[in-house]
Enzyme design. Structure first.
Site, PDB file in Angstrom:
ATOM      1  N   SER A 129       0.826  -1.211   0.000  1.00 52.01           N
ATOM      2  CA  SER A 129       0.000   0.000   0.000  1.00 52.01           C
ATOM      3  C   SER A 129       0.856   1.255   0.000  1.00 52.01           C
ATOM      4  O   SER A 129       1.972   1.267   0.555  1.00 52.01           O
ATOM      5  CB  SER A 129      -0.896  -0.006   1.247  1.00 52.01           C
ATOM      6  OG  SER A 129      -1.476   1.258   1.480  1.00 52.01           O
ATOM      7  N   TYR A 154      -2.454   0.030  10.130  1.00 57.47           N
ATOM      8  CA  TYR A 154      -2.600  -0.549   8.793  1.00 57.47           C
ATOM      9  C   TYR A 154      -1.300  -0.426   8.012  1.00 57.47           C
ATOM     10  O   TYR A 154      -0.810  -1.404   7.429  1.00 57.47           O
ATOM     11  CB  TYR A 154      -3.736   0.138   8.036  1.00 57.47           C
ATOM     12  CG  TYR A 154      -3.815  -0.266   6.575  1.00 57.47           C
ATOM     13  CD1 TYR A 154      -4.153  -1.565   6.224  1.00 57.47           C
ATOM     14  CD2 TYR A 154      -3.540   0.645   5.560  1.00 57.47           C
ATOM     15  CE1 TYR A 154      -4.214  -1.949   4.889  1.00 57.47           C
ATOM     16  CE2 TYR A 154      -3.601   0.276   4.229  1.00 57.47           C
ATOM     17  CZ  TYR A 154      -3.937  -1.025   3.903  1.00 57.47           C
ATOM     18  OH  TYR A 154      -3.985  -1.407   2.583  1.00 57.47           O
TER      19      TYR A 154
END
Length: 327
Positions: A129, A154
């Site tokens: 990501s 995250y």
């Protein structure tokens, strides 16, 4: 070839599966269809895939190694793994951190263990990501930029998945490629992401929340461009510069840092309806700006993103209205 896709009922997993199935490839899809996000859309995506004779679905929790072992005979002929299953989203990781550890750490580890045991595996491809770059002052973000200062759990789990994969790649010689996705949107998108939330709220005459008082920029990347990038990695033999390199990373983005307020303007124009805006402070764990440097992706993958938000947003809205039966 046989391709295992984890998170197959998710947004990106669904689209890359469609592409491979249309080309006659065998796809084995894994998903647990959890309730973390709108399960109805997951089932709707999955039903589209189940109509294909070359698709096999296994309802499996990747963080449960016993479930993977129970399905071993169906997985041992896999040639490629595209590992997309994860708990996604920066903001939710603040509220439900344990889910991110079980899925993104334990789950990723279990898929790596599976990968090292597959005798016919040619390539392990997995989702990272843009969040790993944190609040970097280097824009666009380059692959060798510092990723050691995550702003959210995250982001930390995605960085950890990169490091775990590098270790397994080095230990067991697994050809592996990590793809850092930048703010993916489009038809069949995630209901927890801003395009979905904004369109739904505007149509329902509800205010949209604009964080950091609108001073946010994102590299919005249309799903078709992301699929092209993943497909290119699958179709090409593993690329390495020396015999010692068994792991590579690439950015997949659109290379344009779009102001959030302009993104909303494009949505308003497409809907022919103004949004009611509620300006709020920055959310915990979020970052101000993302933008991808894709020099390596262009060079090695011939990755060439084509869809602007002026083209992509109307396509998303057309799908949204069709899916929800709106005129």
């Amino acid at each position: 070839m046989a391709v295992l896709i984890t998170g197959v009922a998710g947004f990106i997993g669904f689209h890359i599966s469609q592409r491979l199935l249309s080309e006659g490839e065998s796809v084995i899809g894994i998903d647990n269809l959890n309730q973390f996000s709108e399960v109805e859309i997951k089932i709707a995506r999955l039903n589209q895939l189940l109509s294909k004779s070359n698709f096999t679905f296994l309802k499996v929790n990747i963080h449960d190694k016993d479930e993977l072992v129970q399905n071993w005979t169906k997985l041992n002929e896999v040639n490629y793994i595209v590992h997309l299953a994860a708990q996604t989203g920066v903001r939710s990781s603040v509220e439900k951190p344990h889910l991110y550890i079980s899925s993104n750490i334990d789950g990723h580890f279990n898929i790596l263990e599976l990968a090292r045991k597959l005798k016919n595996l040619k390539h392990f491809i997995y989702a990272s990501s843009s969040s790993v770059y944190g609040n970097s002052k280097n824009i666009p973000s380059k692959l060798d930029d510092d990723t050691g200062n995550p702003r959210s759990l995250y982001a930390a789990t995605k960085k950890a998945s990169e490091l775990m994969t590098i270790a397994y790649s080095n230990l067991y010689g697994i050809p592996a490629t990590g793809l850092r996705f930048f703010t993916v949107y489009g038809p069949w998108g995630r209901p927890d992401m801003s395009p979905f939330i904004f369109v739904k709220s505007i149509l329902e005459n509800r205010p949209i929340k604009i964080f950091n008082n609108g001073l946010i920029r994102r590299d919005f990347t249309y799903i078709d461009d992301i699929v092209e990038g993943i497909h290119s990695v699958i179709q090409r033999p593993f690329i390495c510069n020396s015999e010692d390199i068994t792991h590579r990373l690439y950015n997949l983005g659109n290379t344009k840092s779009i102001p959030l307020l302009h993104f909303i303007e494009v949505i308003e124009a497409s809907l022919e309806k103004k949004a009611v805006k509620k300006y709020l402070p920055m959310q915990l764990g979020d970052v101000v700006e993302t933008c991808a440097d894709i020099e390596a992706s262009r060079r090695d993958l011939e990755y060439d993103p084509k869809v602007s938000i002026e083209e992509g947003i109307p396509k998303f809205i057309d799908w949204f209205k069709l899916y929800y039966g709106l005129s």
